[in-house]
Design a protein around this motif. Structure first.
Motif, PDB file in Angstrom:
ATOM      1  N   UNK A 123      35.298  38.544  28.566  1.00 51.65           N
ATOM      2  CA  UNK A 123      35.228  38.368  30.055  1.00 51.65           C
ATOM      3  C   UNK A 123      35.047  37.046  30.543  1.00 51.65           C
ATOM      4  N   UNK A 124      34.503  36.156  29.794  1.00 51.69           N
ATOM      5  CA  UNK A 124      34.414  34.560  30.151  1.00 51.69           C
ATOM      6  C   UNK A 124      35.859  34.145  29.952  1.00 51.69           C
ATOM      7  N   UNK A 125      36.403  34.614  28.711  1.00 53.82           N
ATOM      8  CA  UNK A 125      37.846  34.061  28.558  1.00 53.82           C
ATOM      9  C   UNK A 125      38.815  34.639  29.472  1.00 53.82           C
ATOM     10  N   UNK A 126      38.794  35.730  29.945  1.00 54.79           N
ATOM     11  CA  UNK A 126      39.532  36.328  31.007  1.00 54.79           C
ATOM     12  C   UNK A 126      39.425  35.268  32.196  1.00 54.79           C
ATOM     13  N   UNK A 127      38.356  34.969  32.470  1.00 55.39           N
ATOM     14  CA  UNK A 127      37.948  34.444  33.956  1.00 55.39           C
ATOM     15  C   UNK A 127      38.445  32.903  33.741  1.00 55.39           C
ATOM     16  N   UNK A 128      38.204  32.191  32.435  1.00 53.45           N
ATOM     17  CA  UNK A 128      38.837  30.849  32.340  1.00 53.45           C
ATOM     18  C   UNK A 128      40.228  30.810  32.629  1.00 53.45           C
ATOM     19  N   UNK A 129      40.947  32.310  31.921  1.00 61.42           N
ATOM     20  CA  UNK A 129      42.645  32.300  32.061  1.00 61.42           C
ATOM     21  C   UNK A 129      42.979  32.519  33.425  1.00 61.42           C
ATOM     22  N   UNK A 159      40.992  37.641  42.292  1.00 61.34           N
ATOM     23  CA  UNK A 159      41.125  39.053  42.441  1.00 61.34           C
ATOM     24  C   UNK A 159      42.198  39.946  42.038  1.00 61.34           C
ATOM     25  N   UNK A 160      43.497  39.745  42.215  1.00 61.83           N
ATOM     26  CA  UNK A 160      44.390  40.590  41.962  1.00 61.83           C
ATOM     27  C   UNK A 160      44.898  40.552  40.558  1.00 61.83           C
ATOM     28  N   UNK A 161      44.845  39.105  40.262  1.00 60.40           N
ATOM     29  CA  UNK A 161      45.164  38.832  38.862  1.00 60.40           C
ATOM     30  C   UNK A 161      44.287  39.448  37.883  1.00 60.40           C
ATOM     31  N   UNK A 192      39.112  36.535  58.930  1.00 60.20           N
ATOM     32  CA  UNK A 192      39.018  36.706  57.538  1.00 60.20           C
ATOM     33  C   UNK A 192      40.147  35.896  57.047  1.00 60.20           C
ATOM     34  N   UNK A 193      40.102  34.880  56.109  1.00 60.76           N
ATOM     35  CA  UNK A 193      41.142  34.089  55.788  1.00 60.76           C
ATOM     36  C   UNK A 193      40.951  33.695  54.259  1.00 60.76           C
ATOM     37  N   UNK A 194      41.991  33.937  53.662  1.00 61.54           N
ATOM     38  CA  UNK A 194      42.250  33.476  52.057  1.00 61.54           C
ATOM     39  C   UNK A 194      43.707  33.660  51.749  1.00 61.54           C
ATOM     40  N   UNK A 195      43.747  33.234  50.528  1.00 61.70           N
ATOM     41  CA  UNK A 195      45.251  33.300  50.081  1.00 61.70           C
ATOM     42  C   UNK A 195      45.811  34.584  50.015  1.00 61.70           C
ATOM     43  N   UNK A 196      46.856  34.865  49.614  1.00 61.53           N
ATOM     44  CA  UNK A 196      47.464  36.189  49.294  1.00 61.53           C
ATOM     45  C   UNK A 196      46.941  37.018  48.209  1.00 61.53           C
ATOM     46  N   UNK A 197      46.778  38.191  48.390  1.00 65.62           N
ATOM     47  CA  UNK A 197      46.028  39.063  47.454  1.00 65.62           C
ATOM     48  C   UNK A 197      44.587  38.580  46.897  1.00 65.62           C
ATOM     49  N   UNK A 244      44.866  42.195  35.247  1.00 63.73           N
ATOM     50  CA  UNK A 244      44.640  42.286  33.711  1.00 63.73           C
ATOM     51  C   UNK A 244      43.698  43.304  33.094  1.00 63.73           C
ATOM     52  N   UNK A 245      42.902  43.630  34.056  1.00 63.17           N
ATOM     53  CA  UNK A 245      41.998  44.672  33.355  1.00 63.17           C
ATOM     54  C   UNK A 245      42.677  46.072  33.532  1.00 63.17           C
ATOM     55  N   UNK A 246      43.462  46.330  34.486  1.00 64.38           N
ATOM     56  CA  UNK A 246      44.262  47.517  34.490  1.00 64.38           C
ATOM     57  C   UNK A 246      45.295  47.910  33.108  1.00 64.38           C
ATOM     58  N   UNK A 247      45.736  46.712  32.834  1.00 60.58           N
ATOM     59  CA  UNK A 247      46.782  46.444  31.690  1.00 60.58           C
ATOM     60  C   UNK A 247      45.770  46.586  30.439  1.00 60.58           C
TER      61      UNK A 247
END
Length: 296
Positions: A266-272, A277-279, A76-81, A283-286
């Motif tokens: 949600x589209x704007x959130x994804x574009x931003x 996943x972590x970001x 399993x490989x991917x960047x952090x978080x 953002x959703x938690x905040x």
């Protein structure tokens, strides 16, 4: 008349200041509430993350099918978080549902002294896995100085950990990149893992023992030190690269958090945030906390 006017203005100013003070106090209380929520969110980050998992098909199904294969090796490989550890936990849960034994080795928890040399590291590995399986280490019984270090570690697994039962054992190694900087340990340990993987391909008694071992290696980058292709565990088995969330997965995450956001939001959130996943989770938690505190 002038004095009366000044007194009236003074009363008005005092009344205005009192009103503004009440407003500031209310804002302060709300900000304090947000701060408490955020602190609680940070303090329970691990618990929150492990309780919410967004599937990214067909990755999960690939891991589940691979882990039941004799002598499997999953990378399993991917960047952090990006959710590697969460996927690892889901895979281990699935293995336990099949009745398998599991042992997880988190290299981030290894003390510097453990990584001082290859012998100390391999003995720590053996004892840690035995402890995970609630077995007595018995290292003195199975570790003979006449053999080399990798040979000793191999004998310990083959004659002890894998021979006590017919039940498969899943050994997961998280944060493998921790070893990249340890030039004495990294190439030798990679050679060891590759040797275990190849041993499971044998058709004899020894091969049948090693078929019970399933390896899962988790690391955050592909930039590892160069290895002989025949000695590397990074060019065999099943490679899983975790992608970012797509719009549907972000929508699912928002619904799980009971966040009231429209498709455009949600589209704007994804574009931003690009679907990281972590970001996205942060953002959703905040945003959810803001809705709870401000009543929006």
């Amino acid at each position: 008349m002038v004095i009366e006017t000044d007194v009236t203005r003074k009363f008005q100013y005092e009344h205005q200041l009192q009103g503004e003070e009440r407003t500031l106090n209310e804002l302060g209380d709300k900000l304090h509430g947000i701060e408490k929520h955020l602190q609680a969110s940070d303090d329970s980050a691990v618990e929150t993350d492990t309780s919410i998992y967004i599937e990214r098909p067909p990755i999960e199904d690939k891991c589940y099918k691979a882990i039941v294969q004799p002598g499997a090796l999953i990378r399993l490989k991917a960047p952090q978080r990006m959710g590697k550890t969460l996927l690892l936990e889901k895979t281990l849960d699935y293995a336990r549902q099949q009745g398998y034994q599991t042992a997880k080795l988190d290299l981030q928890l290894a003390d510097i002294d453990v990584l001082a040399n290859l012998k100390t590291f391999l003995q720590w590995l053996c004892v840690d896995v035995a402890d995970s399986l609630e077995l007595e280490p018995q290292l003195d019984k199975h570790w003979q100085e006449v053999f080399g270090l990798n040979k000793n570690c191999t004998r310990y697994f083959q004659k002890y950990l894998l021979s006590l039962t017919d039940t498969p054992l899943v050994l997961a190694i998280d944060n493998f990149e921790r070893l990249f900087e340890y030039v004495e340990i990294f190439p030798q340990f990679c050679l060891l893992l590759r040797g275990w993987y190849e041993a499971a391909k044998q058709g004899d008694k020894i091969g049948n023992i090693w078929k019970k071992l399933r390896l899962v290696v988790v690391h955050s980058t592909e930039s590892y030190p160069s290895l002989d292709s025949n000695h590397s565990p990074f060019n065999v088995g099943l490679a899983i690269d975790l992608p970012e969330f797509n719009l549907q997965q972000i929508t699912t995450l928002a619904k799980q958090n009971e966040l009231r956001l429209g498709e455009q939001d949600l589209t704007g959130l994804m574009e931003l945030l690009g679907g990281h996943p972590y970001l996205v989770q942060s953002a959703i938690t905040h945003l959810k906390i803001s809705q709870l505190v401000w009543g929006r």
